[in-house]
Design an enzyme around this catalytic site. Structure first.
Site, PDB file in Angstrom:
ATOM      1  N   GLY A  50       0.828  -1.196   0.000  1.00  0.00           N
ATOM      2  CA  GLY A  50       0.000   0.000   0.000  1.00  0.00           C
ATOM      3  C   GLY A  50       0.860   1.242   0.000  1.00  0.00           C
ATOM      4  NE  ARG A 114       6.136  -8.123  -0.322  1.00  0.00           N
ATOM      5  CZ  ARG A 114       6.882  -7.455   0.547  1.00  0.00           C
ATOM      6  NH1 ARG A 114       8.185  -7.384   0.371  1.00  0.00           N
ATOM      7  NH2 ARG A 114       6.337  -6.857   1.576  1.00  0.00           N
ATOM      8  NE  ARG A 200      23.478  -9.189  26.409  1.00  0.00           N
ATOM      9  CZ  ARG A 200      24.324  -8.773  27.349  1.00  0.00           C
ATOM     10  NH1 ARG A 200      23.846  -8.335  28.513  1.00  0.00           N
ATOM     11  NH2 ARG A 200      25.624  -8.798  27.147  1.00  0.00           N
ATOM     12  CG  ASP A 334       8.975  -3.713   9.242  1.00  0.00           C
ATOM     13  OD1 ASP A 334       8.635  -2.533   9.311  1.00  0.00           O
ATOM     14  OD2 ASP A 334       8.237  -4.611   8.797  1.00  0.00           O
TER      15      ASP A 334
END
EC number: 1.-.-.-
Length: 463
Positions: A50, A114, A200, A334
């Site tokens: 999108g 995609r 961590r 991401d």
């Protein structure tokens, strides 16, 4: 950037963010780029992408927009200065649903498969960019000497070297794991155990409290059950106070005979939990069909059209990262910020990409933003192999605040979509206004302003 010593850049992750970064960076003749994709082919994993105003504008600024515009009929090419209705929201957990508001945005919302996205862009990679498939990163070795190369190791046992590593390898990013483990080890050695533990804790994504049950449904079947269904007029979200929401919209296809339907089950008491693998799995849909007994007929009709088996996605996210850069390694997309819905499409992540029309402005937004700012910094004439680490520090300094805002805004809007705040949900008009306001930054905040800030810092520190 010194001509006699090219900067070798490895981009790990062949999703949209990685491909855009490689294309943008490769326009400089003073870099050599290796683009690594974990899958057997680029664009193999993921559904549609999108694209609202901001990423579309960034593609134009990078000179890439025309490659994708060629895939669209002339009347469907987004107009950057036109405000159009994008998504309709209804309160549907009652016999007669109520309209909440219709979200409007500049240029609307354009979708690409995609595979089409990659097919349009990859042929334009120049000779200074080489591509590799079936190369899944395991880790990288941080050199002790600033002049030594970074060594990256892949799952097949092979290694490669680079001067700069761009980790566009998704929410489960091995690049992020290596980066934050190195930072934690450094803090531990300095006696800062609490800081080491906190660093961590940022490596693994945590459950957002949201599970999504996804299905492609037949437009013909839905039309037979509900001839006047809102989804045929505008992508629609059906919201309910039981922490459930359901977006329904035409899927990107050649004949548009199918719709994407997803049922979001939200339990925010589980936010922050470790979610067991796999995050995506197929489950039987029989219980879903009876999960909306008191909802308006349109919502029930959409759920009734779901197949016998649906795909369940656990939406996992990252806590805010304090930095996207360490040494000569940066995080993108991401790998740096995985937002919850509703801003989570056009993702660079392979396991977690949601092609949901309900998820309005994130770039779908962030990977393109990251690639744009990173490429503008690294292709500046003042950046050389010797000072590239300082340049990458500027990237992190500029991108972290904006990305944190997107993360927080996404979480708030996702909760609003789930009618999580019962007081706010009691005033639908105010709720709609608040949701619209949470989204306007995506087209009011000009990416060129962020570019100017970054390049001003380059001029100040490197020239």
């Amino acid at each position: 950037m010194a001509v006699d010593r090219k900067i070798r850049i490895a981009v790990v992750g062949g999703g949209p963010g990685g491909v855009i970064a490689a294309l943008a960076l490769s326009k400089s003749p003073n870099v050599e780029i290796d683009l690594y994709e974990a899958a057997t082919a680029f664009g193999d994993i993921g559904l549609s992408l999108g694209m609202p105003w901001r990423p579309w504008r960034i593609l134009r600024l990078l000179g890439l927009q025309g490659y994708l515009a060629a895939l669209l009929p002339p009347d469907q090419i987004p107009k950057e200065d036109v405000t159009v209705p994008t998504i309709h929201y209804r309160k549907s957990d009652q016999a007669v649903g109520e309209d909440i508001f219709t979200c409007t945005s500049l240029s609307g919302y354009t979708r690409f498969r995609r595979s089409h996205f990659h097919a349009a862009l990859l042929p334009h990679l120049p000779s200074n960019c080489k591509t590799y498939t079936s190369k899944r990163l395991v880790s990288y070795a941080e050199p002790s000497n600033a002049s030594d190369p970074i060594v990256i190791t892949f799952a097949d046992g092979t290694t490669a070297e680079c001067d700069v590593l761009v980790g566009a390898d998704g929410i489960k990013s091995p690049t992020r794991a290596s980066m934050y483990n190195y930072a934690a080890d450094e803090a531990e050695k300095a006696g800062r155990s609490a800081e080491a533990n906190d660093l961590r804790s940022k490596i693994r994504a945590k459950f957002s409290g949201v599970e999504v049950y996804r299905s492609v449904i037949s437009a013909e079947q839905l039309r037979a059950a509900a001839p006047d269904h809102h989804a045929f007029r505008c992508p629609t979200q059906f919201l309910g106070k039981e922490k459930v929401r359901m977006p329904t919209y035409p899927i990107q296809s050649e004949n548009s005979q199918f719709l994407n339907c997803a049922l979001y089950i939200c339990d925010y008491s589980r936010e922050g939990e470790d979610y067991p693998e796999p995050w995506v799995t197929d489950v039987e849909a029989k219980d879903l069909r009876s999960s909306l007994p008191d909802w308006e007929p349109e919502a029930q009709a959409a759920v009734s059209c779901m197949g016998e088996v649906v795909s369940r996605w656990a939406i996992c996210t990252l806590s805010p990262l304090p930095f996207f850069q360490r040494s000569r390694v940066v995080l993108l997309g991401d790998a740096a910020v995985r937002v919850t819905t509703p801003f989570s499409t056009f993702s660079s992540d392979h396991c977690q990409t949601l092609a949901c029309y309900d998820e309005l402005p994130r770039c779908r937004l962030r990977p393109g933003d990251d690639a744009y700012i990173l490429s503008e910094i690294l292709t500046h004439p003042a950046v050389t192999r010797d000072n590239v680490q300082k340049a990458l520090e500027i990237y992190s300094e500029v991108r972290v605040p904006m990305s944190t805002h997107v993360l927080e805004s996404s979480r708030r809007t996702g909760m609003d979509c789930a009618l999580h705040d019962e007081v706010a949900a009691a005033d639908l008009k105010s709720l709609g206004e608040r949701m619209q306001q949470e989204m306007v930054w995506a087209w009011e905040w000009n990416p060129e302003d962020e570019k100017k800030k970054a390049l001003d810092l380059v001029e100040e520190r490197l020239v």
